[in-house]
Design a protein around this motif. Sequence first.
Motif, short mmCIF file in Angstrom:
data_model
loop_
_atom_site.label_atom_id
_atom_site.label_comp_id
_atom_site.label_asym_id
_atom_site.label_seq_id
_atom_site.Cartn_x
_atom_site.Cartn_y
_atom_site.Cartn_z
N PRO A 165 0.84 -1.21 0.00
CA PRO A 165 0.00 0.00 0.00
C PRO A 165 0.87 1.26 0.00
CG PRO A 165 -0.02 -1.05 2.16
CD PRO A 165 0.69 -1.98 1.24
N GLN A 166 0.39 2.30 -0.65
CA GLN A 166 1.12 3.56 -0.77
C GLN A 166 0.42 4.64 0.05
OE1 GLN A 166 4.04 3.76 -2.47
NE2 GLN A 166 3.80 1.56 -2.89
N ARG A 168 -1.03 8.28 1.25
CA ARG A 168 -1.92 9.21 0.55
C ARG A 168 -2.10 10.48 1.39
NH1 ARG A 168 -1.21 6.09 -2.93
NH2 ARG A 168 -2.70 4.93 -4.23
N LEU A 178 -6.53 2.19 -0.66
CA LEU A 178 -5.20 1.63 -0.45
C LEU A 178 -5.18 0.23 -1.07
CD1 LEU A 178 -4.48 2.64 3.26
CD2 LEU A 178 -3.82 3.83 1.17
N CYS A 180 -3.55 -3.47 -2.00
CA CYS A 180 -2.66 -4.47 -1.41
C CYS A 180 -2.81 -5.77 -2.20
CB CYS A 180 -3.00 -4.70 0.06
SG CYS A 180 -2.01 -6.00 0.83
N TRP A 193 -6.28 -5.85 7.56
CA TRP A 193 -5.73 -4.49 7.60
C TRP A 193 -5.56 -4.04 9.05
CZ3 TRP A 193 -3.80 -1.52 3.74
CH2 TRP A 193 -4.06 -1.93 2.43
N ASN A 215 -8.31 -4.74 -1.12
CA ASN A 215 -8.06 -3.30 -1.01
C ASN A 215 -8.84 -2.73 0.18
OD1 ASN A 215 -6.50 -3.41 -3.33
ND2 ASN A 215 -8.26 -3.00 -4.65
N TYR A 229 -1.22 2.67 8.02
CA TYR A 229 -1.98 1.50 7.64
C TYR A 229 -1.02 0.41 7.16
CZ TYR A 229 -6.30 4.19 7.98
OH TYR A 229 -7.35 4.93 8.43
N ALA A 245 1.78 2.36 5.22
CA ALA A 245 1.39 3.50 4.37
C ALA A 245 0.78 4.57 5.26
CB ALA A 245 0.39 3.05 3.30
N VAL A 247 -1.38 7.75 5.89
CA VAL A 247 -2.52 8.48 5.32
C VAL A 247 -2.70 9.77 6.11
CG1 VAL A 247 -5.00 8.46 4.93
CG2 VAL A 247 -3.66 6.41 4.47
#
Length: 953
Positions: A165-166, A168, A178, A180, A193, A215, A229, A245, A247
């Motif tokens: 996940p990246q 944001r 996100l 995955c 998650w 996701n 996350y 990641a 957020v």
Amino acid sequence: MGRAAAAGTGAGGARRWLRWLELCFWAAGAAAARGTDNGEALPESIPSAPGTLPHFIEEPDDAYIIKSNPIALRCKARPAMQIFFKCNGEWVHQNEHVSEESLDESSGLKVREVFINVTRQQVEDFHGPEDYWCQCVAWSHLGTSKSRKASVRIAYLRKNFEQDPQGREVPIEGMIVLHCRPPEGVPAAEVEWLKNEEPIDSEQDENIDTRADHNLIIRQARLSDSGNYTCMAANIVAKRRSLSATVVVYVNGGWSSWTEWSACNVRCGRGWQKRSRTCTNPAPLNGGAFCEGMSVQKITCTSLCPVDGSWEVWSEWSVCSPECEHLRIRECTAPPPRNGGKFCEGLSQESENCTDGLCILDKKPLHEIKPQSIENASDIALYSGLGAAVVAVAVLVIGVTLYRRSHSDYGVDVIDSSALTGGFQTFNFKTVRQGNSLLLNPAMQPDLTVSRTYSGPICLQDPLDKELMTESSLFNPLSDIKVKVQSSFMVSLGVSERAEYPGKNRLGTFPHGNNCAFSTVHPRNKTPFIQNLSSLATRTELRTTGVFGHLGGRLVMPNTGVSLLIPHGAIPEENSWEIYMSINQGEPSLQSEGSEVLLSPEVTCGPPDMVVTTPFALTIPHCADVSAEHWNIHLKKRTQQGKWEEVMSVEDESTSCYCLLDPFACHVLLDSFGTYALTGEPITDCAVKQLKVAVFGCMSCNSLDYNLRVYCVDNTPCAFQEVVSDERHQGGQLLEEPKLLHFKGNTFSLQISVLDIPPFLWRIKPFTACQEVPFSRVWCSNRQPLHCAFSLERYTPTTTELSCKICIRQLKGHEQILQVETSILESERETITFFAQEDSAFPAQTGPKAFKIPYSIRQRICATFDTPNAKGKDWQMLAQKNSINRNLSYFATQSSPSAVILNLWEARHQHDGDLDSLACALEEIGRTHMKLSNITESQLDEPDFNYSRQNGL
């Protein structure tokens, strides 16, 4: 009995037959077990017989081998006489089976359960088109039944996620997605998650969905959704964690409602009122954008001023009444009181005796009047006599004064009138008052601070000049110079700021030869001439002058970047001209059209009627970040009617003039004098103006206050010089080295803010720490210097040090930080130099010393490169080596193209004089191998001396 025996015999035969059939099945099972070794296959079925086929109570399930642990496959059926496993189409050996037999109490049927173990090695050794599989086969009296196929696989889970996940950054109420993709594994990994290491339960939060292809979806972002996350993947073998990641849910600032308009700041006349708003609805959070627009609005307001009443003039005296009195009145109407003003003070009616007491009062004769009235009459006569005497003395004094002034109109004290010749005399002049306009060239300003002695020609004026010079309008500004001469005639004194060469250059605005002959002003032209003098004296401009002859020279406006190069031979021999150059520092006369902006100062050089035989070079600074992709730059000239006309575009081809655009200045080759300026038309939003930002500081009237003034002006030296001059008058001190700000033409405004103020030592007024300037005000800042003022207040008088940051940034553009660290005490403050003084010592240089290239070397270069050869004009290669690649047709029209190219080189290198680069360019061409920088002083001076001697100097 016979039937019973027969019946018994029949029943026993049936039991024996069933027993035999059971033994056959058992033998068949044993043969099947042995058949695995002999290669013989067991029969798939046996002949049908009355009964029930085997029914599987438990069939083998799919299984996974974890690491090296074998797995057990189980099978249970009823009624079953025998159960065997078949794996990958082959029977499993009987010894590998573990069977158990039981009786189903409800049905009375036999129940058989069988186990086998499958190892990792068995699965790895199998290389079939499908997975390793096993199946149960059960026998009963009626036949066989087969179970489902159970697959056996080796379980694993790889380490790396196929997609982490990246992070944001999303606005509040925006959607967050996100992605995955867990690592490859058998069985497939389950995804969970985590938020800040805590599991997320999507069933308890309807705003979160984790079901869509692993996701994480947050439908409407909330501030509480900010965090770290992590995607967790797990199967029966292992667990894996993805990279975290971050957020961030940010909030863009929003303006609050406007406050009510404040009261007018003045009680009388024209003032202003303001209203404000704050960026708190909501306030920017987590890096959200600050509100765009102005936080304060101002409008003009007008308050009616109270007008006090004033008396009209007295009316005429009325007719004398029988009571020996007459009256006069006045009214309070000039103007009448209004808007709460005061009524006139004093009486509106006045009366007095109209016969000086000579008439009969109360029907009584004159001799019966009381002595007091007679005494009053005698006092009036005495006072009248004294008044007449005072008036007579005043008239006498005024007459004497006028007489003395009539004999000293010219402000000249004649010491000796015996010498009536107009030849060479020695004379002294010294200043008495400021300002002197009595010069042939009103542009030349003499040094009025010292007395000097000059030896030079004194030229007599003709009678028309004398008549002109006696006009009071001409002599009013002249009386600040007192001239003592050995002649009873009036003289005309031409004074230059530079007196280094009094014998070489003949002074005067107009061209002249060996004789001292000036133009005559006719009587009908006197008024325009006088008006011209007064207008030049009041013009707002920087100005410098110099006298130049055939040898040429250089005229520099100190600390402005403006210079004028007069080439050798541009002025005919035996002539000399007084050349001036000025910069308009007032409101620009060039009005921009459309999106056009002024990029340089308005520079005037003259005299306009001067004719040159070789183009001169005018250097004008500009503030554009030069790029043909973003700017269309034009050179404009002002006509005699005051209108501006385009001379050429910098990128155009022209034979009338030539423009060479450098990063900070434009060098123009011209044939005529006048007023010139550079304008630019932005082609794209990426067009950039270079601004110089500087901060000045000074103490306020209040001893606890300190004022900061931040300037953003065009990056031209003359624009900054105007700021420095204004600050010197206000007592301001430069607090930090100025910096360059690249201001884009993208219509975004400029923000100036004060940061990092020491909290317990200084404070700033609320809502004033950040000021915003509209784009149009900055983009057209050449109209007047743009600055923002900030007022800081000390908590105690003992605070003498100030440290803070000034942030100047364009929204969606460039940013500069000015670090202020200063002492507010002048004795402890460090001085920062405004300008380099390298060009201020000699504003005018004449002759060979004004040029970097010695004249003899210059002659040799021109003679070499002006000569054509088989490959074409060599001057074209000279131009190319000096980065002159455009508009070569202009040089082709000149009598000596190489000389004009060298003139342009002189204009570009007036400060560095980089002769090495020129020598390298010549060597690359292969026409000369001299090294100009190694020429000795004797080699440089001797050719110039010989040349000067040949020209009679």
